[in-house]
Design a protein around this motif. Structure first.
Motif, PDB file in Angstrom:
ATOM      1  N   ALA A   1      -5.041  -9.646   3.491  1.00 32.34           N
ATOM      2  CA  ALA A   1      -6.359  -9.204   3.244  1.00 32.34           C
ATOM      3  C   ALA A   1      -6.808  -7.789   3.768  1.00 32.34           C
ATOM      4  N   PHE A   2      -7.299  -7.124   2.599  1.00 33.29           N
ATOM      5  CA  PHE A   2      -7.627  -5.775   2.852  1.00 33.29           C
ATOM      6  C   PHE A   2      -8.907  -5.433   2.536  1.00 33.29           C
ATOM      7  N   PRO A   3      -9.753  -4.413   3.323  1.00 32.11           N
ATOM      8  CA  PRO A   3     -10.910  -4.262   3.059  1.00 32.11           C
ATOM      9  C   PRO A   3     -10.957  -3.063   1.932  1.00 32.11           C
ATOM     10  N   THR A   4     -12.027  -3.398   1.039  1.00 29.66           N
ATOM     11  CA  THR A   4     -12.390  -2.250   0.055  1.00 29.66           C
ATOM     12  C   THR A   4     -14.139  -2.091   0.424  1.00 29.66           C
ATOM     13  N   GLU A   5     -14.486  -1.028  -0.324  1.00 28.07           N
ATOM     14  CA  GLU A   5     -16.067  -0.721  -0.138  1.00 28.07           C
ATOM     15  C   GLU A   5     -16.605  -1.717  -0.730  1.00 28.07           C
ATOM     16  N   THR A   6     -16.363  -2.533  -1.697  1.00 27.44           N
ATOM     17  CA  THR A   6     -17.138  -3.737  -2.243  1.00 27.44           C
ATOM     18  C   THR A   6     -17.024  -5.112  -1.454  1.00 27.44           C
ATOM     19  N   VAL A   7     -15.872  -5.610  -1.425  1.00 28.82           N
ATOM     20  CA  VAL A   7     -15.621  -7.034  -0.531  1.00 28.82           C
ATOM     21  C   VAL A   7     -14.078  -6.767  -0.249  1.00 28.82           C
ATOM     22  N   TYR A   8     -13.861  -7.639   0.863  1.00 32.09           N
ATOM     23  CA  TYR A   8     -12.333  -7.708   1.159  1.00 32.09           C
ATOM     24  C   TYR A   8     -11.460  -8.421   0.137  1.00 32.09           C
ATOM     25  N   GLY A   9     -10.372  -7.947  -0.138  1.00 30.09           N
ATOM     26  CA  GLY A   9      -9.380  -8.467  -1.193  1.00 30.09           C
ATOM     27  C   GLY A   9      -8.188  -9.277  -0.593  1.00 30.09           C
ATOM     28  N   LEU A  10      -7.678 -10.145  -1.412  1.00 27.68           N
ATOM     29  CA  LEU A  10      -6.456 -11.029  -0.921  1.00 27.68           C
ATOM     30  C   LEU A  10      -5.302 -10.542  -1.514  1.00 27.68           C
ATOM     31  N   GLY A  11      -4.644  -9.505  -0.987  1.00 26.96           N
ATOM     32  CA  GLY A  11      -3.738  -8.692  -1.647  1.00 26.96           C
ATOM     33  C   GLY A  11      -2.315  -9.196  -1.825  1.00 26.96           C
ATOM     34  N   ALA A  12      -1.610  -9.096  -2.819  1.00 25.18           N
ATOM     35  CA  ALA A  12      -0.117  -9.597  -2.652  1.00 25.18           C
ATOM     36  C   ALA A  12       0.539  -8.345  -3.924  1.00 25.18           C
ATOM     37  N   ASP A  13       1.990  -8.262  -3.911  1.00 21.79           N
ATOM     38  CA  ASP A  13       2.673  -7.534  -4.762  1.00 21.79           C
ATOM     39  C   ASP A  13       2.315  -7.880  -5.940  1.00 21.79           C
ATOM     40  N   ALA A  14       1.666  -7.157  -7.005  1.00 15.50           N
ATOM     41  CA  ALA A  14       1.315  -7.623  -8.346  1.00 15.50           C
ATOM     42  C   ALA A  14       2.498  -8.014  -9.263  1.00 15.50           C
ATOM     43  N   THR A  15       3.884  -7.382  -8.817  1.00 16.11           N
ATOM     44  CA  THR A  15       4.751  -7.357  -9.661  1.00 16.11           C
ATOM     45  C   THR A  15       5.856  -8.664  -9.406  1.00 16.11           C
ATOM     46  N   ASP A  16       5.237  -9.453  -8.300  1.00 14.74           N
ATOM     47  CA  ASP A  16       6.014 -10.475  -7.635  1.00 14.74           C
ATOM     48  C   ASP A  16       5.213 -11.812  -8.069  1.00 14.74           C
ATOM     49  N   ASP A  17       5.985 -12.456  -9.061  1.00 19.32           N
ATOM     50  CA  ASP A  17       5.501 -13.563  -9.470  1.00 19.32           C
ATOM     51  C   ASP A  17       4.984 -14.646  -8.560  1.00 19.32           C
ATOM     52  N   ARG A  18       6.040 -14.899  -7.499  1.00 19.14           N
ATOM     53  CA  ARG A  18       5.884 -15.809  -6.353  1.00 19.14           C
ATOM     54  C   ARG A  18       4.464 -15.570  -5.387  1.00 19.14           C
ATOM     55  N   ALA A  19       4.484 -14.260  -5.187  1.00 19.76           N
ATOM     56  CA  ALA A  19       3.537 -13.501  -4.302  1.00 19.76           C
ATOM     57  C   ALA A  19       2.073 -13.846  -4.933  1.00 19.76           C
ATOM     58  N   VAL A  20       1.955 -13.673  -6.319  1.00 23.36           N
ATOM     59  CA  VAL A  20       0.936 -13.724  -7.033  1.00 23.36           C
ATOM     60  C   VAL A  20       0.498 -15.286  -7.105  1.00 23.36           C
TER      61      VAL A  20
END
Ligand code: TXA
Ligand code: MG
Length: 317
Positions: free
Chosen positions: A30-49
């Motif tokens: 989970a990462f901060p942005t100025e809007t809301v926190y995002g739940l991040g994963a490698d977008a190129t990795d199907d399993r992570a997504v």
């Protein structure tokens, strides 16, 4: 039983390096942005997504926004166009996501765009997010870091409460300054469409996109931001309240709030920017008091007030 809490990483060099390593290993951060926190994963990795959808309990047909530290890092993923160029120059980094056709050799998991031929992309303004994306060296898929349909997270504690151990770590960037999700604009068709009101106002967009339209009612848009019920607290929420009923907590706005036992004011001076930043935090706090209901005072339908009212209407649905 209390849920185990995910690891909180400080936003120093060591914390960012640890978070980037987790992302490169297919983890969820989970990462901060100025809007809301995002739940991040490698977008190129199907399993992570796929792990993102599982952690959120999100219907898999809802596409995700892909983030990076610069427009240059995102451009190869999409078919960039003149509208995108104008909006990116005007508003990135910032609370704006652009939907564009995927490029022919787009490396982003098809699951991230839910099988659609388009991809939503964004460069957030939060310095911690941008350092994380640079350290990871990957496009990062990231929905808001909450369970599906629940309140959006604007502080690390909200993420921990909502997702618990389903997330590998939370990168601490403090409280989100904007506090409303990004505005989503679809630039993939014959005319730009405003898909979701958010942290960038419609008025600001119109200065750069005078032909901005709205999706037609009933148009096929499979997104949680489009669902009637979303961002909901556990109790009923009553809109345009001018008084408080027994058992209700009050979500106030402006200097003339009625007296209430449980009350939080979005902005006592009636400032919509301050109100947006406080919206989800105050809803979380009132919800935690377990009131019979939440009464929300009227918010002016202008500027950021439009997006605030959109979120309140969905929370009340
Ligand atoms: O501020 C934000 O936008 C946060 C931060 C983390 O960036 N993210 C966020 O993501 O709110 P999420 O997944 O909660 O909302 C993404 C919205 C949804 O309404 C989704 O339907 C829409 O963007 N969306 C994503 N990809 C799309 C696409 N290809 N076409 C149309 N809508 C899309
Ligand atoms: Mg969301």
């Amino acid at each position: 039983m209390a849920r185990a809490l995910p690891k909180l990483l400080a936003s120093d060099a060591a914390g960012i390096a640890a978070a980037a390593a987790l992302l490169r290993d297919g983890g969820l951060v989970a990462f901060p942005t100025e809007t809301v926190y995002g739940l991040g994963a490698d977008a190129t990795d199907d399993r992570a997504v796929a792990r993102i959808f599982a952690a959120k309990g999100r219907p898999s047909f809802n596409p995700l926004i892909v983030h990076a530290a610069s427009a240059e890092a995102l451009q190869p993923l999409v078919q960039w166009n003149a509208w995108a160029e104008a909006l990116a120059n005007a508003f990135w980094p910032g609370p704006l996501s652009l939907v564009l056709p995927r490029s022919a050799d787009c490396p982003v998991s098809a699951l991230a765009s839910a099988g659609l031929p388009t991809l939503a992309i964004r460069v957030p303004a939060h310095p911690v997010a941008r350092r994380l994306f640079e350290a990871a060296g990957l496009p990062i898929a990231g929905p808001s870091a909450n369970r599906s349909n629940a309140l959006s997270p604007t502080a690390p504690a909200h993420v921990a409460e909502s997702l618990g151990e389903a997330v590998d770590a939370i990168l601490d960037g403090g409280v989100c300054a904007v506090g409303l999700e990004s505005t989503v604009v679809d630039l993939s068709g014959a005319r730009p469409l405003l898909l979701r009101e958010g942290g960038l106002t419609r008025e600001a967009l119109l200065e750069h996109l005078p032909n901005l339209g709205e999706p037609q009612r009933g148009a096929k848009i499979a997104g949680p931001g489009m669902l009637a019920k979303h961002y909901a607290p556990d109790c009923p929420l009553r809109l345009n309240a001018t008084s408080v009923r027994p058992g209700e907590a009050l979500l106030a706005f402006g200097p003339d709030a009625p007296a209430a036992e449980q009350v939080l004011n979005l902005s006592a001076r009636g400032d919509l920017v301050e109100a947006a930043a406080n919206l989800f935090r105050h809803l979380h706090a009132l919800n935690a008091l377990r009131p019979a209901g939440i009464a929300a005072m009227p918010i002016p339908e202008a500027g950021l007030g439009r997006a605030i009212n959109d979120r309140l209407r969905r929370a009340a649905a």
